[in-house]
Scaffold this motif. Structure first.
Motif, PDB file in Angstrom:
ATOM      1  N   UNK A  24      -0.740   1.396   5.799  1.00 18.08           N
ATOM      2  CA  UNK A  24      -0.474   2.562   4.872  1.00 18.08           C
ATOM      3  C   UNK A  24       0.588   3.678   5.639  1.00 18.08           C
ATOM      4  N   UNK A  70       0.865  -1.184  -0.098  1.00 12.67           N
ATOM      5  CA  UNK A  70       0.066  -0.022  -0.053  1.00 12.67           C
ATOM      6  C   UNK A  70       0.892   1.238   0.112  1.00 12.67           C
ATOM      7  N   UNK A  90     -14.024  10.305   0.302  1.00  7.81           N
ATOM      8  CA  UNK A  90     -12.520  10.189   0.808  1.00  7.81           C
ATOM      9  C   UNK A  90     -12.327  10.060   2.331  1.00  7.81           C
ATOM     10  N   UNK A  91     -12.726   9.339   2.920  1.00 10.22           N
ATOM     11  CA  UNK A  91     -13.383   8.055   2.606  1.00 10.22           C
ATOM     12  C   UNK A  91     -15.016   8.363   2.656  1.00 10.22           C
ATOM     13  N   UNK A 107     -18.797   7.997   3.753  1.00 11.65           N
ATOM     14  CA  UNK A 107     -19.255   7.594   5.103  1.00 11.65           C
ATOM     15  C   UNK A 107     -20.093   6.370   4.662  1.00 11.65           C
ATOM     16  N   UNK A 108     -20.282   5.536   6.055  1.00  5.23           N
ATOM     17  CA  UNK A 108     -20.906   4.145   5.926  1.00  5.23           C
ATOM     18  C   UNK A 108     -22.251   4.218   5.311  1.00  5.23           C
ATOM     19  N   UNK A 149      -3.843  10.932   5.683  1.00  3.52           N
ATOM     20  CA  UNK A 149      -4.223   9.678   5.021  1.00  3.52           C
ATOM     21  C   UNK A 149      -2.979   8.678   5.280  1.00  3.52           C
ATOM     22  N   UNK A 195     -15.008  12.421   9.253  1.00  8.76           N
ATOM     23  CA  UNK A 195     -15.314  11.411  10.090  1.00  8.76           C
ATOM     24  C   UNK A 195     -14.003  10.585  10.293  1.00  8.76           C
ATOM     25  N   UNK A 196     -12.942  10.706   9.358  1.00 10.27           N
ATOM     26  CA  UNK A 196     -11.926   9.923   9.733  1.00 10.27           C
ATOM     27  C   UNK A 196     -10.725  10.642   9.351  1.00 10.27           C
ATOM     28  N   UNK A 206      -6.642  11.204  -4.280  1.00 11.64           N
ATOM     29  CA  UNK A 206      -5.806  12.039  -4.090  1.00 11.64           C
ATOM     30  C   UNK A 206      -4.258  11.707  -4.478  1.00 11.64           C
ATOM     31  N   UNK A 207      -3.985  10.667  -4.808  1.00 13.86           N
ATOM     32  CA  UNK A 207      -2.754  10.114  -5.048  1.00 13.86           C
ATOM     33  C   UNK A 207      -2.098  10.237  -6.629  1.00 13.86           C
ATOM     34  N   UNK A 267       5.326  12.857  -3.212  1.00  9.80           N
ATOM     35  CA  UNK A 267       4.149  13.950  -3.313  1.00  9.80           C
ATOM     36  C   UNK A 267       4.393  14.994  -2.817  1.00  9.80           C
ATOM     37  N   UNK A 296      -6.826   2.292  -1.699  1.00  8.45           N
ATOM     38  CA  UNK A 296      -5.822   2.475  -3.023  1.00  8.45           C
ATOM     39  C   UNK A 296      -5.352   1.002  -3.355  1.00  8.45           C
ATOM     40  N   UNK A 310     -14.085   2.592   7.363  1.00  7.32           N
ATOM     41  CA  UNK A 310     -15.384   3.099   7.363  1.00  7.32           C
ATOM     42  C   UNK A 310     -16.172   1.727   6.696  1.00  7.32           C
ATOM     43  N   UNK A 341      -6.959   0.382   2.884  1.00  2.00           N
ATOM     44  CA  UNK A 341      -6.527   1.450   3.520  1.00  2.00           C
ATOM     45  C   UNK A 341      -7.818   2.171   4.332  1.00  2.00           C
ATOM     46  N   UNK A 342      -7.702   3.520   4.363  1.00  2.00           N
ATOM     47  CA  UNK A 342      -8.573   4.275   5.380  1.00  2.00           C
ATOM     48  C   UNK A 342     -10.058   3.876   5.045  1.00  2.00           C
ATOM     49  N   UNK A 376      -4.400   6.972   9.120  1.00  5.55           N
ATOM     50  CA  UNK A 376      -5.945   7.533   9.114  1.00  5.55           C
ATOM     51  C   UNK A 376      -6.525   7.281  10.615  1.00  5.55           C
ATOM     52  N   UNK A 432       2.070   4.604  -1.176  1.00 12.98           N
ATOM     53  CA  UNK A 432       1.227   5.772  -1.667  1.00 12.98           C
ATOM     54  C   UNK A 432       1.909   6.821  -1.883  1.00 12.98           C
ATOM     55  N   UNK A 433       3.336   6.738  -2.175  1.00 19.16           N
ATOM     56  CA  UNK A 433       4.106   7.655  -2.513  1.00 19.16           C
ATOM     57  C   UNK A 433       3.931   8.969  -1.805  1.00 19.16           C
TER      58      UNK A 433
END
Lengths: 386, 327, 182
Positions: A382, A63, C146-147, C149-150, A85, A168-169, C120-121, A70, C86, C52, C47-48, A88, A65-66
């Motif tokens: 990540x 995973x 991103x991400x 929501x549920x 990110x 939220x996250x 975003x990557x 970036x 991702x 969720x 990932x993230x 997270x 992700x550079x």
């Protein structure tokens, strides 16, 4: 479930490199990248004799992700959402490290109120991260119910947080010179209520889970990491504190306003998985203490520096800023050449160091123990791969 | 004479059909019950919306799951021994159905009343170990292999205390006939064998959890360790067979517990199948409750519990029983 | 979230399976309803978005209500692959392999911007990630965010159910008025 799982195939590059062994009666087991207890896409190659692990080798990069690359091609404000990110679960600590590194290089003084808001939100985020870890370790040990209870509290914290952060996250709340929005009375009220609730829940968590006979047998004296091993691999955070060393960035090199608060650094000398478990459970309570003190002494003022630069251009030079994340020491080494984007940004991920000691600790343990150890290290993949 | 044999066959045939229906229905009810109890423990509704308004609370959920599994593609993985691969789910489910033949559901509701009923059940439940072993071995999957190895050592180890505990009840009653054992107990709870053999009941319950691979002893399929253990490679109906068999063995275990210790179909008022089913379902509910409460034990701990605690206690229980009978 | 996806209403007709053994329209219809009502997702967090996705199964949002309760760790037993995060170039062969290991009929949700387009990557001359999981496996429903929501993922689940059966089963949630939003 992947790649070289079939007995008749040869496997990929990693398993072929891992294959040659001195013993013939062993099995090479490929755990991950899709495995329920690797928490993402970590892959671990195991050489097992029966259920006992002879060698273990994590394979990373699934995973990647550079993030560091970036940073070099994006301007400072463009890169703002990215640190959130990487890890997270404790997004705000990474956000903070990035923002504060730039601030330190530019010599920006953050307003008092903004510092308090940062502390409150960052600690709330730490609690939600630890809660998720608590559910996840029990899920790995085979108990499904605690994660539901952990998410119950986690959702409440997320509701509080989304009120002023907007997400939220993967929070992106801190800005150069402050935070993006002020907190209001409802936020303070909700946070106080949630703190009181979490203190109550702690008793239930203890009765239901921590005192459970099977859990104690599964975690006590499992995965003992001596403090020397921690030092050798650079492990930080609850892993180091579970091994008896009271190292916490908030206390060792106090950043922001952490030196104003009265809180303990939980330390357990048992060095085992249970020690790391108890450290995190205690840290939830310590974070609550910090939040309550910060709410009591919250000053009035600006939440962001009025003259804060929207598009900062730090002077040439380099700076290092460390923040205590939920998993350990988060470091940002920023090298600037005076341009609108960094010349180089090095992210120090605590999970990477914590995972490195796994292959040494896992030797000679059972598969079930290895999963308990892996869970007790609290990995976010990540963040490790960046 | 010629007439007599077919009648017996017809009874068995009809009985088997009824049992299959019973097993199927039980599985549907248990799947629903398990999810609803899990939902209750987790403080969430569980299955709720599926089905038309005339079937509220997601009652149709297990049926949707079952039909979906019927409609799934099934295939043999590459490198697997296809004969053993497909044999395993069948020999997992078939003995479970046979076990029900000798169980007295009510005073007059039993397909075959035989002297060796208890032995028959213990013998047939033992076959499940073989089925799980074949499943893990034949699927050419390393997780499956580890699951199979775990299952064998677990199944073999826990048979011993199970038999010892059963033996102590058999010495009390002097018969292997399940009907006689149930009939020998009185209607009221203080006349049941659980009063005389409380330790045996607890030991049997623990062994039954282990034999049916239920949490906290669900090591052969330990989700977080071995993805899905011995049935990692099974899809569709073959997977459903293992699921069905697991629930069928749970019901068998609960039935034996109800008969040996809780008086079977006996109860205050009129004896009958309702008492029997009520006891069985209470035991099943306790099993489900345990599943959603405890973490999983480790593999060596599992065997230590058996060899260091259960077997000595079972032997002790047997010796005490014998001493009391001899006196 | 409340808006219907316009393309979906035309797209549900081209679901392709292996040749069914019983090819009888009413039977298929009933089977399809059952399939839609019991979509077992695979535990495949990247990932993230995986967090969720967990939230989607937990008590507050409780996907169990709609039959998507049983998260199966083995791809052989799952019907729905939620690509939650991702996909980079190192992982992409594995995603393909997992998709191929799932038995038909199977569906894929691309959850989050990363799985949809790289999110975003993506930047000029990026070297690491696959820009959209639909470049390697067929995707049925895209859930942006991103991400996300549920609730968004739940809506994605409803859209998969709609794609399988051809009708929407649950009421469309009302959009909150300005005063209710916070």
């Amino acid at each position: 479930m992947n790649l070289d799982l079939r007995l008749d195939t040869q496997g990929d590059f990693y398993s072929q490199r891992f294959q040659p062994t001195e013993r013939e009666d062993t099995l090479v087991l490929n755990m991950g990248p899709q495995h329920p207890s690797t928490h993402g896409v970590l892959r671990i190659l195991l050489e097992i004799d029966g259920e006992y692990i002879i060698r273990a080798e994590p394979v990373l990069g699934y995973i990647h992700r550079m993030h560091e690359k970036m940073a070099e091609v994006m301007s400072y404000p463009q890169y703002l959402p990215n640190p959130g990110r990487t890890d997270y679960l404790h997004a705000l600590a990474w956000n903070w490290a990035h923002v504060a590194a730039v601030e330190r290089l530019m010599g920006i003084e953050v307003p008092e109120r903004a510092e308090y808001i940062r502390v409150i939100t960052c600690e709330l985020n730490r609690i939600s991260s630890h809660l998720l870890w608590w559910g996840a370790i029990l899920l790995d040990l085979g108990a499904f119910t605690p994660i539901m209870y952990a998410f119950d509290d986690r959702e409440r914290i997320q509701d509080i947080m989304q009120r002023n952060t907007g997400s939220r996250l993967t929070y992106c709340y801190y800005r150069f010179g402050g935070v993006s929005a002020d907190i209001d009375d409802k936020f303070i009220e909700d946070t106080r209520a949630e703190c009181a609730r979490l203190k109550d829940r702690a008793k239930m968590f203890k009765d239901l889970v921590t005192d459970n006979f099977i859990l104690r047998k599964r975690l006590e004296e499992i995965g003992e990491i001596p403090v020397d091993t921690c030092r050798k691999y650079g492990a930080t955070g609850p892993v180091l504190r579970g091994s008896g060393q009271a190292y916490d960035v908030r206390r060792a090199e106090p950043y922001s306003i952490y030196d104003r608060f009265d809180f303990n650094i939980p330390v357990y000398d048992s060095c085992d998985s249970m020690g790391r478990y108890l450290v995190r459970m205690d840290e939830i309570q310590e974070s609550i203490k910090i939040i309550e003190q910060a709410l009591d002494t919250l000053p009035e003022g600006d939440y962001i520096l009025p003259k804060a630069p929207k598009r900062p251009k730090p002077p040439a030079g380099d700076v290092y800023f460390a923040v205590e994340g939920a998993r350990g020491k988060i470091g940002m080494h920023l090298v600037s050449d005076g341009g609108k984007s960094p010349y180089r940004l090095k992210l120090r991920a605590p999970g990477f160091s914590n995972l490195s000691l796994f292959s040494e600790v896992a030797q000679g343990t059972l598969i079930s123990d290895a999963i308990a150890i892996l869970a007790s290290l609290d990995l976010v993949i990540p963040e490790i791969d960046r | 004479m010629i007439e007599a044999i077919p009648t017996q066959f017809i009874i068995i045939f009809v009985g088997l059909l009824a049992i299959m229906a019973f097993v199927g229905l039980n599985a549907v009810v248990l799947v629903y019950l398990e999810r609803k109890v899990a939902g209750f423990i987790h403080r969430r509704p569980g299955p709720y919306e599926v089905g038309p308004p005339c079937f509220p609370h997601g009652i149709l959920q297990p049926i949707a799951d079952g039909l979906k599994l019927v409609g799934k593609q099934i295939f043999t993985p590459k490198g697997a021994d296809s004969f053993l691969f497909w044999l395993a789910p069948m020999i997992s489910i078939a003995p479970a159905i046979v076990c029900f033949i000798v169980i007295p559901f009510g005073p007059k509701l039993q397909i075959i009343n035989t002297n060796v009923g208890l032995i028959l059940i213990l013998a047939f439940t033992g076959i499940n170990v073989l089925a799980l072993c074949l499943a893990g071995w034949a699927s050419q999957n390393k997780y499956g292999l580890i699951g199979a190895a775990r299952d064998i050592s677990q199944g073999v180890a826990y048979e011993i205390p199970l038999l010892l505990v059963v033996l102590s009840v058999v010495f009390m009653t002097g018969t292997f006939n399940l009907f006689d054992i149930a009939d020998g107990q009185g209607a009221w709870p203080w006349q049941w064998y659980i009063v005389y053999q409380p330790l045996a009941f607890v030991l049997f319950f623990i062994c039954a959890l282990a034999e049916t691979n239920r949490n906290p002893f669900d090591l052969p399929e330990a989700e977080s360790e071995l993805t899905a253990g011995f049935h990692t490679e099974y899809s569709g109906m073959a997977f459903a067979c293992f699921f069905l068999a697991e629930y069928a063995y749970m019901v068998v275990a609960a039935c034996i517990m109800a008969i040996l210790f809780l008086g079977g179909f006996q109860g205050p008022g009129a004896p009958g199948i309702w008492w029997f089913l009520a006891k069985v379902y209470v035991l099943l509910l306790i099993m489900i409750w345990i599943r959603w409460t405890f973490p999983r034990v480790r593999f060596d701990q599992l065997l230590n519990i058996c060899w260091k605690w259960l077997i000595p206690l079972a032997v002790l229980n047997l010796l005490i029983t014998l001493a009391v009978i001899a006196l | 979230m409340a808006q219907e996806n316009q393309t979906l209403t035309h797209a549900y007709a081209d679901i392709s399976y292996d040749e069914p053994i019983i090819d009888h329209a009413p039977v298929q219809k009933i089977l399809n309803i059952c399939r839609a009502m019991s979509l077992w997702p695979m535990t495949f967090g990247l990932a993230c978005c995986a967090i969720e996705m967990m939230g989607f199964g937990m008590a507050r949002f409780d996907s169990a209500r709609f039959g998507a309760e049983v998260f199966r760790p083995s791809p052989r037993q799952s019907d729905l692959m939620i690509v939650a995060g991702t996909v980079n170039k190192k992982l992409s062969p594995l995603v393909t392999m997992l998709y191929e290991q799932m038995p038909s009929p199977k569906w894929v949700i691309a959850m989050g911007n990363c799985a949809i387009s790289g999110g975003p990557f993506v930047y000029k001359n990026q070297y690491g990630i696959v820009e959209g999981v639909d470049r390697i496996i067929p995707v049925d429903v895209y859930v942006p965010g991103c991400p996300p929501r549920p609730e968004g993922l739940l809506e994605g689940l409803f859209q998969v159910q709609k794609k399988i059966t051809g009708r929407r089963w649950w009421p469309v949630p009302e959009t909150a008025t300005k005063s209710e939003q916070w």
